[in-house]
Design a protein around this motif. Sequence first.
Motif, PDB file in Angstrom:
ATOM      1  N   THR A 278     -36.413 -27.159   7.453  1.00  0.00           N
ATOM      2  CA  THR A 278     -36.587 -25.756   7.836  1.00  0.00           C
ATOM      3  C   THR A 278     -38.007 -25.575   8.341  1.00  0.00           C
ATOM      4  OG1 THR A 278     -35.057 -25.149   6.051  1.00  0.00           O
ATOM      5  CG2 THR A 278     -36.313 -23.373   7.097  1.00  0.00           C
ATOM      6  N   ARG A 305     -33.194 -26.325  11.032  1.00  0.00           N
ATOM      7  CA  ARG A 305     -33.355 -24.948  11.494  1.00  0.00           C
ATOM      8  C   ARG A 305     -34.805 -24.727  11.889  1.00  0.00           C
ATOM      9  NH1 ARG A 305     -29.782 -21.149   7.358  1.00  0.00           N
ATOM     10  NH2 ARG A 305     -27.905 -22.455   7.374  1.00  0.00           N
ATOM     11  N   LEU A 307     -37.478 -21.824  13.556  1.00  0.00           N
ATOM     12  CA  LEU A 307     -37.773 -20.442  13.921  1.00  0.00           C
ATOM     13  C   LEU A 307     -39.012 -20.408  14.801  1.00  0.00           C
ATOM     14  CD1 LEU A 307     -37.348 -17.355  13.605  1.00  0.00           C
ATOM     15  CD2 LEU A 307     -38.776 -17.488  11.540  1.00  0.00           C
ATOM     16  N   SER A 335     -30.327 -25.907  14.930  1.00  0.00           N
ATOM     17  CA  SER A 335     -30.233 -24.448  15.057  1.00  0.00           C
ATOM     18  C   SER A 335     -31.603 -23.885  15.394  1.00  0.00           C
ATOM     19  CB  SER A 335     -29.723 -23.821  13.751  1.00  0.00           C
ATOM     20  OG  SER A 335     -28.422 -24.283  13.448  1.00  0.00           O
ATOM     21  N   TYR A 337     -33.887 -20.384  16.461  1.00  0.00           N
ATOM     22  CA  TYR A 337     -33.893 -18.931  16.320  1.00  0.00           C
ATOM     23  C   TYR A 337     -35.175 -18.369  16.908  1.00  0.00           C
ATOM     24  CZ  TYR A 337     -30.353 -20.080  12.800  1.00  0.00           C
ATOM     25  OH  TYR A 337     -29.257 -20.570  12.147  1.00  0.00           O
ATOM     26  N   GLU A 392     -36.283 -18.495   6.078  1.00  0.00           N
ATOM     27  CA  GLU A 392     -34.945 -17.939   6.232  1.00  0.00           C
ATOM     28  C   GLU A 392     -34.947 -16.416   6.186  1.00  0.00           C
ATOM     29  OE1 GLU A 392     -32.236 -21.635   4.492  1.00  0.00           O
ATOM     30  OE2 GLU A 392     -32.685 -19.911   3.201  1.00  0.00           O
ATOM     31  N   ILE A 395     -35.669 -15.552   9.596  1.00  0.00           N
ATOM     32  CA  ILE A 395     -34.526 -15.869  10.461  1.00  0.00           C
ATOM     33  C   ILE A 395     -33.532 -14.717  10.465  1.00  0.00           C
ATOM     34  CG2 ILE A 395     -32.465 -17.343  10.605  1.00  0.00           C
ATOM     35  CD1 ILE A 395     -34.224 -19.728   9.936  1.00  0.00           C
ATOM     36  N   HIS A 400     -30.166 -15.948  17.235  1.00  0.00           N
ATOM     37  CA  HIS A 400     -29.762 -17.351  17.309  1.00  0.00           C
ATOM     38  C   HIS A 400     -29.673 -17.777  18.775  1.00  0.00           C
ATOM     39  CE1 HIS A 400     -26.596 -20.664  16.344  1.00  0.00           C
ATOM     40  NE2 HIS A 400     -27.827 -21.149  16.398  1.00  0.00           N
ATOM     41  N   TYR A 401     -30.364 -18.839  19.109  1.00  0.00           N
ATOM     42  CA  TYR A 401     -30.329 -19.350  20.481  1.00  0.00           C
ATOM     43  C   TYR A 401     -29.393 -20.551  20.491  1.00  0.00           C
ATOM     44  CZ  TYR A 401     -32.150 -20.107  25.192  1.00  0.00           C
ATOM     45  OH  TYR A 401     -32.281 -20.221  26.561  1.00  0.00           O
ATOM     46  N   ASP A 402     -28.143 -20.345  20.954  1.00  0.00           N
ATOM     47  CA  ASP A 402     -27.146 -21.410  20.875  1.00  0.00           C
ATOM     48  C   ASP A 402     -27.022 -22.160  22.203  1.00  0.00           C
ATOM     49  OD1 ASP A 402     -25.741 -19.664  22.518  1.00  0.00           O
ATOM     50  OD2 ASP A 402     -24.402 -18.983  20.920  1.00  0.00           O
TER      51      ASP A 402
END
Length: 427
Positions: A278, A305, A307, A335, A337, A392, A395, A400-402
């Motif tokens: 993270t 993840r 950020l 993932s 963000y 988190e 977050i 969310h940038y997918d």
Amino acid sequence: MKRRTRWLLWTTAGLASLFIVGNILLFNALPKPMRLTAPVTLDYGVADARFERSMGLVLQQPITTGNDIELLRDGKAIYAAMLGAINAAEHSITFETYEFWGEDSAGRLASALADAAERGVAVHAVLDFIGSAQADTDKFDRMTDAGVELIRWREPSWYDLARFNHRTHRKLLVKDGHTGFIGGANVADNWLPGNDRTAYRDNHFRVRGPVVGNMQAAFAETWIDASGELLLGDAYYPALEPAGDLAVQVVNSSPREGRHRVRKMLLYAIAAAEERITIGTAYFYPDADFLDALTAAAERGVDVRILVPGDSIDQGFVRHASVNRWGPMLEAGVSLYEYQPSMYHSKLMSVDDRWATIGSTNLDNRSFRINDEANLNIYDDAFALMIRELVESDIADAAHYDLERWQQRPWRKRLFGWISMTIGPHL
């Protein structure tokens, strides 16, 4: 004419020889350090005793026990705690930062440092020249007139132009050698709410225990480079009793040979991850090998993840250059963000709820190769969990940038990203 021709030939040959010999001597005296390029693979994780032991040895930085670290959220709380420490100082204050400007932040801190010097405290301050360029000179005059030993780091000079781009990006404050502050926050009004601005989102930390002595040593190293003076004595290095239960390691990194430590440290931690990574970072533009390491972690089943700031980032070209390289990570399951409410400026990383790192280091080329940086590594389950939950919680305020969004981004953003990427190695 022949004499003149011979003279020109001999002169040219002599200058060429001097140039060649000079370069040989220069590059032998100042060899370029080798970067870690081979992938790091491990058969153990951060919970294994080999991880902690190797971190101490590979980074050549001791891990000390008996420490306490307190979280300070956002500028108002951060500056209040720092001002309180300065106002209570009795023997020494050492202070190093990148940005230093603004009346509400730098103005108050400059006055507090000046007041401390006037009451007999030994005050040493290193302010990066570029980062403090916006500050009114009366702040510097107030401090120096009061007796603060103040140095503007890397002020332009003809004899030091080769190192002008090497900035100090550290955020260190040590009071009386026993209480330290470290984290992501500079000292500038962007970290405070105002009539026309939303405060940056950031985290800083107050530190007590034996590791503060190592934080002091990190500052002292910069002070030697800047002034030629070695700080010694109980005013700077008192005997430190345990203040908590945390095992903590200072990692200071710089552009000098053998001192590019943070990139190596992070690659090792990523390779050791078994469950989750993270990350919260203000600037995310590492080299391709680093991106490959994150991608490989996701491919082996690690929940990764990351950020980063969104539209409110203060250096948009970095964001667009970064986004252009996200494809392989997104395909692997990383993932990503983008924080929405304001500029996200913190620098946090947690691995497997076992290990965490906090400090000034961004995940970009400047932090890895060009800047002076300082981080704390914490070997503690509860603290690592707290750092993960801290990221988190932000977050929750991020978009969310997918992969679909990445594939459908407008051509103008792709073009701007490619243009920005051409200067990527120098960012």
